[in-house]
Design a protein around this motif. Structure first.
Motif, PDB file in Angstrom:
ATOM      1  N   ASP A  20     -30.629  52.021  31.052  1.00 59.43           N
ATOM      2  CA  ASP A  20     -30.706  50.937  32.045  1.00 59.43           C
ATOM      3  C   ASP A  20     -31.126  49.611  31.424  1.00 59.43           C
ATOM      4  N   ARG A  21     -31.034  49.498  30.099  1.00 56.73           N
ATOM      5  CA  ARG A  21     -31.376  48.243  29.425  1.00 56.73           C
ATOM      6  C   ARG A  21     -30.293  47.883  28.428  1.00 56.73           C
ATOM      7  N   ARG A  22     -30.097  46.593  28.226  1.00 57.57           N
ATOM      8  CA  ARG A  22     -29.161  46.161  27.186  1.00 57.57           C
ATOM      9  C   ARG A  22     -29.654  46.644  25.831  1.00 57.57           C
ATOM     10  N   TRP A  23     -28.691  46.897  24.942  1.00 65.01           N
ATOM     11  CA  TRP A  23     -29.027  47.529  23.674  1.00 65.01           C
ATOM     12  C   TRP A  23     -30.002  46.698  22.844  1.00 65.01           C
ATOM     13  N   ALA A  24     -29.944  45.406  22.941  1.00 70.16           N
ATOM     14  CA  ALA A  24     -30.878  44.558  22.197  1.00 70.16           C
ATOM     15  C   ALA A  24     -32.321  44.912  22.530  1.00 70.16           C
ATOM     16  N   ASP A  25     -32.544  45.390  23.722  1.00 66.05           N
ATOM     17  CA  ASP A  25     -33.874  45.815  24.153  1.00 66.05           C
ATOM     18  C   ASP A  25     -34.054  47.322  23.981  1.00 66.05           C
ATOM     19  N   ALA A  26     -33.039  48.097  24.354  1.00 61.23           N
ATOM     20  CA  ALA A  26     -33.153  49.563  24.351  1.00 61.23           C
ATOM     21  C   ALA A  26     -33.278  50.150  22.953  1.00 61.23           C
ATOM     22  N   SER A  27     -32.711  49.525  21.950  1.00 60.26           N
ATOM     23  CA  SER A  27     -32.720  50.098  20.600  1.00 60.26           C
ATOM     24  C   SER A  27     -34.139  50.363  20.107  1.00 60.26           C
ATOM     25  N   ARG A  28     -35.079  49.519  20.513  1.00 63.58           N
ATOM     26  CA  ARG A  28     -36.481  49.713  20.117  1.00 63.58           C
ATOM     27  C   ARG A  28     -36.990  51.074  20.566  1.00 63.58           C
ATOM     28  N   ARG A  29     -36.621  51.487  21.767  1.00 64.73           N
ATOM     29  CA  ARG A  29     -37.126  52.751  22.294  1.00 64.73           C
ATOM     30  C   ARG A  29     -36.596  53.943  21.494  1.00 64.73           C
TER      31      ARG A  29
END
Length: 292
Positions: free
Chosen positions: A10-19
């Protein structure tokens, strides 16, 4: 005991990749994402597809196993999905795990404009899905025909990295689905039923476990040959509420004979609302909880 975590798409990859990077750094054994076109009330917010999400996750990790939780016949066809799986297993270096389920009612089925299926019909369809999907991933070419699916000379070249195919973790609670899990599953995953209290849920999980054990016995499968996964967050108590809550849930799952548990990455609100500081504290306890 192995411990996995679901990261919702549910997040754009620029943000989700961190997780996804942190899931590996924290020491989780497996990481999953929901394979839905939309999920419950989150359908009104951002949502991304599981296959490209897992492909991107494979590129930013190197050890952790990656899985669909769970792919279903609601919108997946065995022929095309086998091609996606072959590519994803190759890109991940053989780290793919396939959570597979019959598919429920809701957005995934309604969005395609098809009539709602009965529970029996959904399991009928799932049985065909598993048989055909398993065959395509194991054989060089497959021609097959059933009531729900067909394939004409479906190819499997070069085939998955994992042989004879990536592991199937079959989601099942009901009697027929449990038999399918015992037949096709390298693993079995259960959510347990909806329950008003945690104690009621744990009692029901124990009953489902017993029915799965019986299904394995009837299928001639040694129980030790099938990994057994429990989704902790189907309980009325979210497992990431606190370190104590997570520790207790993991311990109870171990006592019931589960080999793996699955939790969810805390979100700011709505489903799985929680604090990432709790996740960090749980991660520090993973070596102890898994007896590494």
């Amino acid at each position: 005991m192995r411990i996995g975590i679901v990261i919702l798409p549910d997040r754009r990859w620029a943000d989700a990749s961190r997780r996804w990077r942190l899931a590996e750094e924290f020491g989780f054994d497996h990481a999953w994402t929901y394979d839905h076109l939309g999920w419950r009330d989150l359908v009104d917010g951002p949502w991304f597809d599981a296959v490209p999400t897992l492909t991107a996750a494979a590129m930013v990790t190197s050890r952790i196993r990656l899985g669909t939780y769970v792919a279903s016949p609601n919108f997946r066809h065995p022929v095309h999905f086998a091609r996606e799986v072959t590519a994803l297993d190759d890109i991940s270096g053989g780290r793919l795990v396939l959570g597979l389920g019959a598919g429920g009612i809701g957005f995934d089925s309604a969005v395609l404009g098809v009539p709602e299926l009965t529970p029996r019909a959904r399991v009928d369809r799932f049985a065909e899905f598993l048989e055909l999907f398993d065959g395509i991933l194991r054989q060089p070419a497959t021609t097959w025909s059933g009531s729900w699916y067909s394939a004409v000379d479906a190819r499997n070249d070069p085939g998955p990295v994992q042989q004879p195919r990536p592991p199937f973790v079959v989601a099942a609670n009901g009697p027929r689905a449990l038999r399918l899990a015992a037949r096709y599953g390298d693993g079995w995953v259960t959510t347990g039923p909806q329950a008003d209290s945690a104690e009621e849920w744990w009692r029901a999980v124990a009953e489902i476990r017993d029915r799965f054990h019986a299904a394995c016995e009837s299928a001639g499968r040694p129980l030790e040959s099938v990994d057994r996964y429990l989704n902790l967050d189907s309980s009325p108590i979210y497992s990431m509420t606190s370190v104590d809550a997570f520790t207790e849930a993991t311990g109870r799952a171990r006592e019931l004979g589960f080999t793996d548990v699955i939790t969810h990455w805390p979100r700011e609100s709505s489903w799985y609302a929680g604090d990432e500081k709790v996740l960090e504290a749980v991660a520090a306890e993973l070596p102890r909880l898994t007896n590494r």
